[in-house]
Design a protein around this motif. Structure first.
Motif, PDB file in Angstrom:
ATOM      1  N   GLY A  18       0.837  -1.194   0.000  1.00 12.80           N
ATOM      2  CA  GLY A  18       0.000   0.000   0.000  1.00 12.80           C
ATOM      3  C   GLY A  18       0.867   1.237   0.000  1.00 12.80           C
ATOM      4  O   GLY A  18       1.711   1.413   0.885  1.00 12.80           O
ATOM      5  N   ILE A  19       0.688   2.091  -1.013  1.00 10.90           N
ATOM      6  CA  ILE A  19       1.506   3.292  -1.148  1.00 10.90           C
ATOM      7  C   ILE A  19       0.696   4.512  -0.714  1.00 10.90           C
ATOM      8  O   ILE A  19      -0.398   4.773  -1.217  1.00 10.90           O
ATOM      9  N   CYS A  20       1.256   5.243   0.220  1.00 13.77           N
ATOM     10  CA  CYS A  20       0.671   6.499   0.667  1.00 13.77           C
ATOM     11  C   CYS A  20       1.495   7.627   0.075  1.00 13.77           C
ATOM     12  O   CYS A  20       2.706   7.700   0.301  1.00 13.77           O
ATOM     13  N   GLY A  21       0.863   8.484  -0.709  1.00 13.79           N
ATOM     14  CA  GLY A  21       1.591   9.572  -1.351  1.00 13.79           C
ATOM     15  C   GLY A  21       0.664  10.691  -1.738  1.00 13.79           C
ATOM     16  O   GLY A  21      -0.539  10.665  -1.454  1.00 13.79           O
ATOM     17  N   PHE A  44       9.101  -5.230  -9.659  1.00 15.11           N
ATOM     18  CA  PHE A  44       9.637  -6.232  -8.743  1.00 15.11           C
ATOM     19  C   PHE A  44       8.651  -7.372  -8.506  1.00 15.11           C
ATOM     20  O   PHE A  44       8.948  -8.304  -7.751  1.00 15.11           O
ATOM     21  N   GLY A  45       7.496  -7.289  -9.118  1.00 17.68           N
ATOM     22  CA  GLY A  45       6.538  -8.378  -9.011  1.00 17.68           C
ATOM     23  C   GLY A  45       5.491  -8.228  -7.924  1.00 17.68           C
ATOM     24  O   GLY A  45       4.712  -9.155  -7.679  1.00 17.68           O
ATOM     25  N   TYR A  46       5.430  -7.060  -7.281  1.00 14.52           N
ATOM     26  CA  TYR A  46       4.441  -6.852  -6.236  1.00 14.52           C
ATOM     27  C   TYR A  46       3.133  -6.320  -6.805  1.00 14.52           C
ATOM     28  O   TYR A  46       3.105  -5.680  -7.858  1.00 14.52           O
ATOM     29  N   GLU A  47       2.062  -6.530  -6.067  1.00 15.56           N
ATOM     30  CA  GLU A  47       0.820  -5.828  -6.331  1.00 15.56           C
ATOM     31  C   GLU A  47       0.874  -4.486  -5.613  1.00 15.56           C
ATOM     32  O   GLU A  47       1.439  -4.374  -4.522  1.00 15.56           O
ATOM     33  N   VAL A  48       0.288  -3.465  -6.241  1.00 17.06           N
ATOM     34  CA  VAL A  48       0.345  -2.113  -5.693  1.00 17.06           C
ATOM     35  C   VAL A  48      -1.067  -1.556  -5.563  1.00 17.06           C
ATOM     36  O   VAL A  48      -1.884  -1.696  -6.481  1.00 17.06           O
ATOM     37  N   CYS A  98      -2.957  -5.190   3.002  1.00 10.63           N
ATOM     38  CA  CYS A  98      -1.569  -4.897   2.648  1.00 10.63           C
ATOM     39  C   CYS A  98      -0.584  -5.617   3.560  1.00 10.63           C
ATOM     40  O   CYS A  98      -0.780  -5.702   4.772  1.00 10.63           O
ATOM     41  N   ASP A  99       0.487  -6.114   2.959  1.00  7.58           N
ATOM     42  CA  ASP A  99       1.563  -6.750   3.709  1.00  7.58           C
ATOM     43  C   ASP A  99       2.632  -5.742   4.108  1.00  7.58           C
ATOM     44  O   ASP A  99       3.326  -5.909   5.108  1.00  7.58           O
ATOM     45  N   VAL A 128      -1.226   1.560  11.114  1.00  8.66           N
ATOM     46  CA  VAL A 128      -0.661   0.305  10.624  1.00  8.66           C
ATOM     47  C   VAL A 128      -0.287  -0.600  11.796  1.00  8.66           C
ATOM     48  O   VAL A 128       0.315  -0.155  12.780  1.00  8.66           O
ATOM     49  N   ASP A 129      -0.631  -1.857  11.655  1.00  6.85           N
ATOM     50  CA  ASP A 129      -0.336  -2.869  12.666  1.00  6.85           C
ATOM     51  C   ASP A 129       1.173  -3.037  12.828  1.00  6.85           C
ATOM     52  O   ASP A 129       1.927  -2.984  11.843  1.00  6.85           O
ATOM     53  N   ASN A 130       1.616  -3.251  14.044  1.00  3.55           N
ATOM     54  CA  ASN A 130       3.058  -3.408  14.315  1.00  3.55           C
ATOM     55  C   ASN A 130       3.678  -4.605  13.605  1.00  3.55           C
ATOM     56  O   ASN A 130       4.895  -4.673  13.429  1.00  3.55           O
ATOM     57  N   ARG A 131       2.864  -5.563  13.200  1.00  2.00           N
ATOM     58  CA  ARG A 131       3.392  -6.749  12.527  1.00  2.00           C
ATOM     59  C   ARG A 131       3.679  -6.509  11.052  1.00  2.00           C
ATOM     60  O   ARG A 131       4.297  -7.347  10.391  1.00  2.00           O
ATOM     61  N   LYS A 132       3.220  -5.393  10.525  1.00  3.34           N
ATOM     62  CA  LYS A 132       3.414  -5.086   9.112  1.00  3.34           C
ATOM     63  C   LYS A 132       4.755  -4.385   8.885  1.00  3.34           C
ATOM     64  O   LYS A 132       5.305  -3.743   9.784  1.00  3.34           O
TER      65      LYS A 132
END
Length: 253
Positions: A18-21, A44-48, A98-99, A128-132
């Motif tokens: 997830g892009i924040c901009g 790079f092969g990611y989903e955006v 989002c990962d 955002v969760d601390n695990r992300k």
């Protein structure tokens, strides 16, 4: 101290980023910066997915929320975007999608006194969760010193220490991050310089201006026109014997 690391590298662990901009701004630079960052991530092969601004961010700027604005149409033609968020509970739901959360380039940390109290920590990923994984890429303060107040600085320190990697667009940003949060940051290129000439040529071929401009010309991109700037452009135009066309912000076209 948090140690910075290479940011834009392939990693099989993440699927959705997830892009924040500032991709929604009516500004060519903001649109191209966001587009270039998304392009690089996709290679790079990611989903955006681009994260839309909540209702409490820039509440009076209706142009930022206009689905027919050139910048929004441009981004949505190339990437997925999230729904708009009316409350923090819905914003937290992004953690299920989002990962990794990536704060893109531009002046998202241009922090006046009290901005955190007014807008919350949207640009610090307080939802955002601390695990992300949390990363900034070429984020800018827009100033050589931090302009926020004491509370802003305290909250910056808290949330920047949650980032897995921090990079900034200007060298002065390294000192600001270190002074405020006592963490390290890396100086990197703005995303527009990560993209190849061929990728920009693709945009050029699909530009609407191609239909109306057949002859050679000089293009001037002016965010803040002045008499001196116009004088210089006129001199260059006369020297080369070419007409010139000026572009400003997208909302002024």
């Amino acid at each position: 101290m948090v140690q910075s690391q290479a940011i834009l590298v392939p990693c099989e662990v993440w699927d959705m980023i997830g892009i924040c901009g500032y991709w929604f701004l009516t500004n060519y630079g903001a649109a191209l910066t966001s587009w270039a960052l998304g392009q690089q991530i996709k290679k790079f092969g990611y989903e955006v997915v681009f994260i839309d601004i909540p209702s409490w961010i820039f509440p009076t700027r209706l142009d930022y929320r206009d689905d027919n604005s050139p910048s929004r149409r441009f981004i949505k033609n190339n990437f997925d975007t999230t729904n708009r968020f009316e409350n923090h509970r819905d914003l937290y739901e992004l953690n299920k999608k989002c990962d990794c959360f990536l704060l893109g380039s531009d002046q998202m940390w241009n922090w006046r006194d009290g901005r955190y109290c007014e807008e919350g920590g949207f640009f610090l990923f307080d939802y955002v969760d601390n695990r992300k994984k949390i990363v900034s890429y070429a984020t800018s303060f827009g100033e050589s010193v931090f302009k926020g107040g004491e509370l802003d600085a305290a909250l910056f320190e808290r949330y920047l220490n949650r980032f897995d990697a921090i990079s900034v667009r200007e060298r002065t940003g390294i000192s600001i991050v270190n002074d405020i949060a006592r963490v390290s940051a890396e100086h990197v290129l703005d995303p527009v310089f990560l993209i190849s000439q061929e990728e920009y040529r693709y945009l050029e071929k699909n530009s609407q201006m191609n239909e109306s401009l057949k002859d050679k010309y000089i293009l001037a991109y002016l965010l803040q026109p002045t008499v001196d700037k116009i004088k210089i452009i006129n001199e260059i135009s006369a020297y080369y014997g070419l007409k010139w066309i000026a572009l400003g912000d997208l909302d002024k076209q």
